[in-house]
Motif scaffolding. Structure first.
Motif, PDB file in Angstrom:
ATOM      1  N   ILE A   1      80.488  63.099  61.071  1.00  0.00           N
ATOM      2  CA  ILE A   1      79.894  61.876  61.622  1.00  0.00           C
ATOM      3  C   ILE A   1      80.445  61.564  63.009  1.00  0.00           C
ATOM      4  N   PHE A   2      81.781  61.355  63.091  1.00  0.00           N
ATOM      5  CA  PHE A   2      82.361  60.934  64.372  1.00  0.00           C
ATOM      6  C   PHE A   2      82.242  62.000  65.455  1.00  0.00           C
ATOM      7  N   SER A   3      82.414  63.252  65.059  1.00  0.00           N
ATOM      8  CA  SER A   3      82.302  64.317  66.060  1.00  0.00           C
ATOM      9  C   SER A   3      80.895  64.402  66.655  1.00  0.00           C
ATOM     10  N   PRO A   4      79.826  64.390  65.867  1.00  0.00           N
ATOM     11  CA  PRO A   4      78.476  64.415  66.466  1.00  0.00           C
ATOM     12  C   PRO A   4      78.166  63.191  67.327  1.00  0.00           C
ATOM     13  N   LEU A   5      78.799  62.042  67.015  1.00  0.00           N
ATOM     14  CA  LEU A   5      78.523  60.837  67.799  1.00  0.00           C
ATOM     15  C   LEU A   5      79.028  60.958  69.233  1.00  0.00           C
ATOM     16  N   SER A   6      79.902  61.924  69.471  1.00  0.00           N
ATOM     17  CA  SER A   6      80.423  62.120  70.831  1.00  0.00           C
ATOM     18  C   SER A   6      79.434  62.883  71.709  1.00  0.00           C
ATOM     19  N   PHE A   7      78.271  63.266  71.174  1.00  0.00           N
ATOM     20  CA  PHE A   7      77.286  64.011  71.964  1.00  0.00           C
ATOM     21  C   PHE A   7      76.605  63.124  73.016  1.00  0.00           C
ATOM     22  N   ASN A   8      76.708  61.828  72.850  1.00  0.00           N
ATOM     23  CA  ASN A   8      76.110  60.869  73.793  1.00  0.00           C
ATOM     24  C   ASN A   8      74.587  60.988  73.877  1.00  0.00           C
ATOM     25  N   ILE A   9      73.985  61.343  72.759  1.00  0.00           N
ATOM     26  CA  ILE A   9      72.521  61.363  72.681  1.00  0.00           C
ATOM     27  C   ILE A   9      72.108  60.754  71.354  1.00  0.00           C
ATOM     28  N   THR A  10      70.866  60.395  71.265  1.00  0.00           N
ATOM     29  CA  THR A  10      70.345  59.870  70.005  1.00  0.00           C
ATOM     30  C   THR A  10      69.929  61.046  69.125  1.00  0.00           C
ATOM     31  N   LEU A  11      70.683  61.232  68.051  1.00  0.00           N
ATOM     32  CA  LEU A  11      70.429  62.378  67.180  1.00  0.00           C
ATOM     33  C   LEU A  11      69.304  62.058  66.207  1.00  0.00           C
ATOM     34  N   PRO A  12      68.467  63.046  65.890  1.00  0.00           N
ATOM     35  CA  PRO A  12      67.336  62.811  64.978  1.00  0.00           C
ATOM     36  C   PRO A  12      67.810  62.643  63.543  1.00  0.00           C
ATOM     37  N   GLU A  13      66.934  62.059  62.734  1.00  0.00           N
ATOM     38  CA  GLU A  13      67.254  61.851  61.323  1.00  0.00           C
ATOM     39  C   GLU A  13      67.502  63.167  60.606  1.00  0.00           C
ATOM     40  N   GLU A  14      66.747  64.215  61.034  1.00  0.00           N
ATOM     41  CA  GLU A  14      66.929  65.520  60.378  1.00  0.00           C
ATOM     42  C   GLU A  14      68.377  66.020  60.481  1.00  0.00           C
ATOM     43  N   PHE A  15      69.046  65.700  61.595  1.00  0.00           N
ATOM     44  CA  PHE A  15      70.435  66.134  61.783  1.00  0.00           C
ATOM     45  C   PHE A  15      71.346  65.488  60.740  1.00  0.00           C
ATOM     46  N   TRP A  16      71.185  64.179  60.515  1.00  0.00           N
ATOM     47  CA  TRP A  16      72.051  63.484  59.558  1.00  0.00           C
ATOM     48  C   TRP A  16      71.762  63.919  58.128  1.00  0.00           C
ATOM     49  N   VAL A  17      70.500  64.261  57.846  1.00  0.00           N
ATOM     50  CA  VAL A  17      70.190  64.804  56.520  1.00  0.00           C
ATOM     51  C   VAL A  17      70.923  66.133  56.317  1.00  0.00           C
ATOM     52  N   ARG A  18      70.887  66.968  57.360  1.00  0.00           N
ATOM     53  CA  ARG A  18      71.578  68.262  57.287  1.00  0.00           C
ATOM     54  C   ARG A  18      73.086  68.072  57.110  1.00  0.00           C
ATOM     55  N   GLN A  19      73.668  67.074  57.795  1.00  0.00           N
ATOM     56  CA  GLN A  19      75.100  66.802  57.668  1.00  0.00           C
ATOM     57  C   GLN A  19      75.447  66.376  56.232  1.00  0.00           C
ATOM     58  N   ALA A  20      74.567  65.563  55.661  1.00  0.00           N
ATOM     59  CA  ALA A  20      74.801  65.119  54.283  1.00  0.00           C
ATOM     60  C   ALA A  20      74.743  66.301  53.316  1.00  0.00           C
ATOM     61  N   VAL A  21      73.771  67.194  53.525  1.00  0.00           N
ATOM     62  CA  VAL A  21      73.673  68.383  52.660  1.00  0.00           C
ATOM     63  C   VAL A  21      74.894  69.273  52.844  1.00  0.00           C
ATOM     64  N   LEU A  22      75.335  69.457  54.083  1.00  0.00           N
ATOM     65  CA  LEU A  22      76.524  70.268  54.353  1.00  0.00           C
ATOM     66  C   LEU A  22      77.758  69.676  53.674  1.00  0.00           C
ATOM     67  N   PHE A  23      77.863  68.341  53.705  1.00  0.00           N
ATOM     68  CA  PHE A  23      78.990  67.675  53.054  1.00  0.00           C
ATOM     69  C   PHE A  23      78.990  67.934  51.551  1.00  0.00           C
ATOM     70  N   VAL A  24      77.798  67.818  50.947  1.00  0.00           N
ATOM     71  CA  VAL A  24      77.682  68.072  49.499  1.00  0.00           C
ATOM     72  C   VAL A  24      78.057  69.513  49.175  1.00  0.00           C
ATOM     73  N   VAL A  25      77.615  70.450  50.014  1.00  0.00           N
ATOM     74  CA  VAL A  25      77.935  71.863  49.799  1.00  0.00           C
ATOM     75  C   VAL A  25      79.439  72.101  49.900  1.00  0.00           C
ATOM     76  N   MET A  26      80.101  71.471  50.882  1.00  0.00           N
ATOM     77  CA  MET A  26      81.551  71.627  51.027  1.00  0.00           C
ATOM     78  C   MET A  26      82.287  71.103  49.799  1.00  0.00           C
ATOM     79  N   VAL A  27      81.844  69.959  49.288  1.00  0.00           N
ATOM     80  CA  VAL A  27      82.463  69.393  48.087  1.00  0.00           C
ATOM     81  C   VAL A  27      82.262  70.324  46.899  1.00  0.00           C
ATOM     82  N   MET A  28      81.058  70.885  46.777  1.00  0.00           N
ATOM     83  CA  MET A  28      80.783  71.812  45.675  1.00  0.00           C
ATOM     84  C   MET A  28      81.693  73.041  45.745  1.00  0.00           C
TER      85      MET A  28
END
Length: 340
Positions: free
Chosen positions: A12-39
């Protein structure tokens, strides 16, 4: 808490440093990646490490965990293509549409793979540390059980050893003076109560232990002749603390067993005092030859040997024991210090 910190920092915090408005698809992908890491973390920690790594099946473990990470990396790549993430990210970085979108043909995402390896590595480390801690606790419990069993065994040896000698003394006294034998039996019964109730505990009061020693010496006075001089010095005023029961008796008993002669003048010096947080026992007696073939007359017999073992088990480095039996005066000298 740990997962919140990792997820927030990396995803979350690292992507926010991009200084651009990130699309919703990016945050969905981050959530899926987080779930995969936990698994990966918990599958590795709870299943793979105990089943393969801890059973020395290292090759199988490495094959499975590496394959699993690569497989999930491909899954993340597939999911990104499914939601058209790369195209949405291109539009976010080039909102004017000046640069046409060209999809990458790379099938490996090194950053994603490293994140999955990180999750697997952390879980392996935590599982290893937890196993080491559990093994250490189990080892300490086994050591404690072993020490307690050994202490019980040693005390069981010391007590019959003491009563064997004391009953022999009373038996000898019955043929000389019945009244004195009765007095001896009364003192012995009081000492038996101490042995029965206090030795069941790990510790007893110092006053009780010293009282027990006094009863023993008083009992021995009924039997010995006038040729034996006893110099007994025991502090009457001291701070009452705790001590292992029957830890002093074998040294005092040893004086009477091996420091008395039926022909020559004998002497026994016993001093017990507390000094600077240490209980100090000092005994001195003359050495008289005994029948070395008898275990009861062995100066390093069962009671003293077991007491040394008890001291080692109970007090470790908190005691010192100095025994001198090779001095010019032919004396057996003992100095025991116990931190109490």
């Amino acid at each position: 808490m740990l997962w919140i910190l990792i997820g927030s920092g990396l995803l979350i915090f690292s992507p926010l440093s991009f200084n651009i408005t990130l699309p919703e698809e990016f945050w969905v992908r981050q959530a899926v990646l987080f779930v995969v890491m936990v698994m990966i973390f918990y599958v590795n920690k709870e299943v793979l490490v105990p089943k393969y790594l801890f059973t020395t099946k290292t090759t199988i473990y490495l094959t499975i965990i590496l394959s699993l990470c690569v497989l999930f990396m491909f899954f993340i790549e597939y999911f990104e293509n499914l939601i058209h993430l790369k195209e949405a990210m291109h539009k976010a970085f080039h909102p004017d549409g000046g640069k046409p979108f060209k999809p990458k043909k790379d099938i490996f995402d090194v950053f994603t793979l490293l994140l999955l390896f990180l999750a697997a590595g952390i879980s392996t480390s935590i599982a290893t540390v937890q196993k080491w801690q559990a093994d250490e606790v189990a080892r300490k419990e086994l050591d404690q059980q072993r020490i307690q069993t050994e202490l019980n065994y040693l005390k069981a040896q010391i007590n019959p050893h003491f009563f064997f000698n004391t009953l022999n003394n009373i038996y000898s006294l019955t043929s000389i003076d019945v009244e004195r034998a009765r007095t001896a039996l009364h003192k012995l019964s009081r000492m038996m109560r101490y042995v029965l109730y206090e030795t069941e505990k790990d510790q007893t009061l110092l006053s009780k232990e010293i009282g027990f020693v006094k009863d023993f010496i008083s009992l021995m006075r009924l039997r010995i002749s006038d040729k034996v001089q006893i110099d007994l010095q025991i502090d009457e005023e001291y701070e009452d603390r705790v001590i292992a029961p029957m830890i002093l008796l074998p040294f005092v008993e040893n004086c009477f067993k091996h420091g008395i002669s039926s022909i020559n003048q004998s002497y026994i010096n016993i001093r017990i005092h507390v000094h600077e947080g240490q209980l100090v026992l000092e005994t001195v007696n003359k050495i008289y030859p005994k029948n070395v073939n008898s275990p009861e007359n062995n100066p390093h017999g069962i009671g003293l040997a077991n007491t040394k073992r008890r001291l080692s088990l109970l007090y470790g480095n908190d005691y010192t024991l100095d025994i001198n039996d090779s001095n010019p005066d032919q004396e057996y000298q003992v100095k025991l210090k116990i931190k109490i």
